[in-house]
Design a protein around this motif. Structure first.
Motif, PDB file in Angstrom:
ATOM      1  N   UNK A  18       0.533  -1.381  -0.047  1.00 31.09           N
ATOM      2  CA  UNK A  18      -0.067  -0.029  -0.012  1.00 31.09           C
ATOM      3  C   UNK A  18       0.743   1.247   0.046  1.00 31.09           C
ATOM      4  N   UNK A  19       1.940   1.028   0.788  1.00 31.63           N
ATOM      5  CA  UNK A  19       2.797   2.513   0.764  1.00 31.63           C
ATOM      6  C   UNK A  19       4.369   2.144   0.668  1.00 31.63           C
ATOM      7  N   UNK A  20       4.786   1.073   0.545  1.00 29.49           N
ATOM      8  CA  UNK A  20       6.312   0.580   0.252  1.00 29.49           C
ATOM      9  C   UNK A  20       7.105   0.690   1.729  1.00 29.49           C
ATOM     10  N   UNK A  21       6.268   0.817   2.802  1.00 26.06           N
ATOM     11  CA  UNK A  21       7.125   0.863   4.077  1.00 26.06           C
ATOM     12  C   UNK A  21       7.435  -0.609   4.405  1.00 26.06           C
ATOM     13  N   UNK A  22       8.732  -0.613   4.939  1.00 26.48           N
ATOM     14  CA  UNK A  22       9.228  -1.993   5.447  1.00 26.48           C
ATOM     15  C   UNK A  22       8.423  -2.368   6.824  1.00 26.48           C
ATOM     16  N   UNK A  23       7.836  -3.663   6.385  1.00 22.54           N
ATOM     17  CA  UNK A  23       6.965  -4.041   7.915  1.00 22.54           C
ATOM     18  C   UNK A  23       7.510  -5.088   8.257  1.00 22.54           C
ATOM     19  N   UNK A  24       8.620  -5.904   7.867  1.00 23.68           N
ATOM     20  CA  UNK A  24       9.364  -7.068   8.459  1.00 23.68           C
ATOM     21  C   UNK A  24      10.788  -7.434   7.909  1.00 23.68           C
ATOM     22  N   UNK A  25      11.671  -7.867   8.571  1.00 25.52           N
ATOM     23  CA  UNK A  25      12.945  -8.344   8.097  1.00 25.52           C
ATOM     24  C   UNK A  25      12.885  -9.650   8.273  1.00 25.52           C
ATOM     25  N   UNK A  26      12.977 -10.691   7.398  1.00 29.77           N
ATOM     26  CA  UNK A  26      12.811 -12.051   7.542  1.00 29.77           C
ATOM     27  C   UNK A  26      13.984 -12.899   7.242  1.00 29.77           C
ATOM     28  N   UNK A  27      14.204 -13.931   7.629  1.00 30.57           N
ATOM     29  CA  UNK A  27      15.350 -14.914   7.098  1.00 30.57           C
ATOM     30  C   UNK A  27      15.225 -15.356   5.543  1.00 30.57           C
ATOM     31  N   UNK A  28      16.327 -15.190   5.071  1.00 32.68           N
ATOM     32  CA  UNK A  28      16.252 -15.774   3.793  1.00 32.68           C
ATOM     33  C   UNK A  28      17.231 -17.052   3.729  1.00 32.68           C
ATOM     34  N   UNK A  29      16.319 -18.084   3.551  1.00 26.01           N
ATOM     35  CA  UNK A  29      16.988 -19.581   3.561  1.00 26.01           C
ATOM     36  C   UNK A  29      17.458 -19.788   2.245  1.00 26.01           C
TER      37      UNK A  29
END
Ligand code: NAD
Length: 489
Positions: free
Chosen positions: A27-38
């Motif tokens: 909706x607004x390109x705000x960062x909502x999370x940083x998650x593990x990249x397996x």
């Protein structure tokens, strides 16, 4: 959210490589999370954990009634946390909060349904033709299941896979879309809280080629269940052939919505709007192909265009919003490209076809609800899944022509028929080559009814009793009650 979100063998872990991925709100390109990249290694660890847990046998030998209770407990926890889950789903996908809440309630229902079904199939004793013998047919879990889900209904698609797999006694590795993993992470936490034993449920996050592909290729995985696009589905099917694992594929659709001239006009217009513009058309069963009978065609188009002008785009958290943004910048470009293709093919753009100019919509990946008229089955916009808010309209004269047009597609997921004449509806329904036919409705699906596609829309069924059977193998057990030597050799 912190970055330890992969769940392997009962432990929450960061990616082996230390890499993370940023999740943004469309909706607004705000960062909502940083998650593990397996990656491949993380996936391999998850597969080994699931294999060990299955072979150990604790879960598959748990009485079915107890497995059912565990699945019901997960449903209760989802119900308890539904507000948080619905908020996360709206943040992650941009869909309206009302849609997200409806999804979460359906998801709890899916867990309840399979929790209840877990102990209902006790196998059957069959009549053996051989004297002094007993014969029975039983269903057993398939084993280790790899489950891969798309971004449009992240948790709903995961629930359709996880609930029956657990109820049937399997162990699993779930791999959500890298774009929308948040609710699947949260529900994995709820499964841990419910007490699902370590190794039975494993969660891997990351790019499909480095995680999902490994699941599809692995000789330690017995079944792969995939929901996504046809190109990825083809890769999954090819990889799965390495050890002839069971496969279930839920792929795309280009679903015809057929309106006869005797249909209730207002209802058919209203539902044709919902059929395509719900969740901005990012629905596998969207009614993206409208077929309207000649006599009412022009009035129908006029009514649709008028209604489309009124659609309110905006934040999924605003009560007045009817449709949110598309999922990503890349996806919006794909949808925009289909508008160019449609114009070049000679379809007439009746409304939409561009990014909206409204205030508050510039940071999001919004696209105007779009209608093309004068379409025909030789056009790519009629044959291909645009997966956006694009409706194509074709005109037909006879019942026979409607059937022929509707079936002129590589897809066969779902379709609808609008008429007051029930015999006609039944005749047309029996000719349509698709997994679901709605008569005087569009979109209903529920835990009790099977879902899946004919033709290139997939293989196998989810939901209903068939959705549980997909996660079982059938074993015939024959017992000789009076064994004697044969003296053959
Ligand atoms: P996609 O095919 O791009 O991705 C689906 C999943 O596959 C993702 O988790 C992705 O990471 C993973 N993946 C990517 N490459 C892979 C590989 N080589 N091996 C294994 N996994 C891989 O689909 P999408 O864009 O996320 O979802 C949209 C598509 O899903 C549409 O075509 C839609 O029709 C379909 N869909 C179908 C149903 C249904 O019930 N039939 C339901 C929802 C969505």
């Amino acid at each position: 959210m912190n970055e330890k979100q992969m769940y392997i063998n009962g432990h929450w872990l960061s990616a082996e490589s230390g890499q993370t991925r940023t999740i943004i709100n469309p909706f607004n390109q705000e960062v909502i999370a940083e998650v593990a990249e397996g990656n491949e290694k993380d996936t391999q660890s998850a597969i080994e954990a699931a294999r060990k847990a299955f072979d150990k046998g604790e879960w598959r030998h748990t009485p079915a009634v107890e497995r059912g209770k565990m699945v019901l407990k997960i449903a209760e926890l989802i119900e308890r946390d539904k507000q948080e889950l619905a908020e996360l789903e709206t943040l992650d996908t941009g869909k309206t909060f009302t849609e997200s809440m409806a999804d979460i309630e359906d998801i709890a229902e899916v867990f309840r349904y399979y929790g209840g079904l877990a102990d209902k199939d006790g196998g059957e004793v069959i009549e053996s033709p051989i004297p002094d013998s007993r014969s029975k047919v039983v269903r057993e879990p398939v084993g280790v299941c790899g489950q891969i889900t798309p971004w449009n209904y992240p948790l709903l698609q995961a629930a359709w896979k996880i609930a029956p797999a657990l109820a049937a006694g399997n162990t699993l590795i779930i791999k959500p879309s890298e774009i929308t993993p948040l609710t699947t992470i949260k529900v994995t936490k709820l499964m841990e809280e419910a007490g699902v034993p370590a190794g039975v449920v494993n969660l891997v996050l990351g790019n499909g080629a480095k995680t999902g592909q490994v699941l599809a290729e692995s000789h330690l995985v017995d079944l792969i269940s995939f929901t996504g696009g046809i190109e990825t589905g083809r890769k999954v099917m090819t990889a799965a052939s390495a050890n002839f694992k069971k496969i279930a594929l839920e792929l795309g659709g280009k679903n015809p919505n057929i309106v006869f001239d005797d249909a209730d006009f207002e209802t058919a217009v209203d539902q044709a709007m919902n059929a395509i513009f719900f969740h901005a058309g990012q629905v596998c069963s969207a009614g993206a192909r409208l077929l309207v009978q000649k006599n009412i065609h022009d009035d129908f188009v006029t009514a649709l265009v008028e209604r489309t002008k009124q659609i309110k785009l905006g934040s999924g958290f605003e009560d007045t919003t009817q449709s949110g943004p598309l999922i990503s910048a890349e996806h919006r470009e794909k949808v925009e490209n289909y508008v160019r293709i449609g114009i070049n093919e000679g379809a007439e753009l009746a409304i939409g076809g561009k990014r909206p100019e409204g205030e508050g919509l510039q940071q999001g990946f919004f696209f105007e609800p779009t209608i093309f008229t004068n379409c025909n089955t030789s056009m790519r916009i009629v044959q291909e899944e645009t997966f956006g808010p694009i409706l194509t309209i074709e005109r037909f004269e006879t019942e026979k022509q409607a059937i022929q047009l509707a079936n002129d597609s590589k897809y066969g997921l779902a379709g609808a028929i609008w008429t007051k004449e029930i015999r006609k509806a039944e005749r047309v329904s029996s000719e349509l080559r698709m997994g679901t036919v709605w008569i005087n409705d569009f979109h209903p699906y529920f835990a009790q009814a099977p879902w899946g596609g004919y033709k290139s829309s997939g293989i196998g069924r989810e939901l209903g009793k068939l959705g549980l059977e997909e996660y079982t193998e059938v074993k015939h057990v024959f017992e000789n009650t009076n064994p004697k030597p044969l003296h053959w050799f």
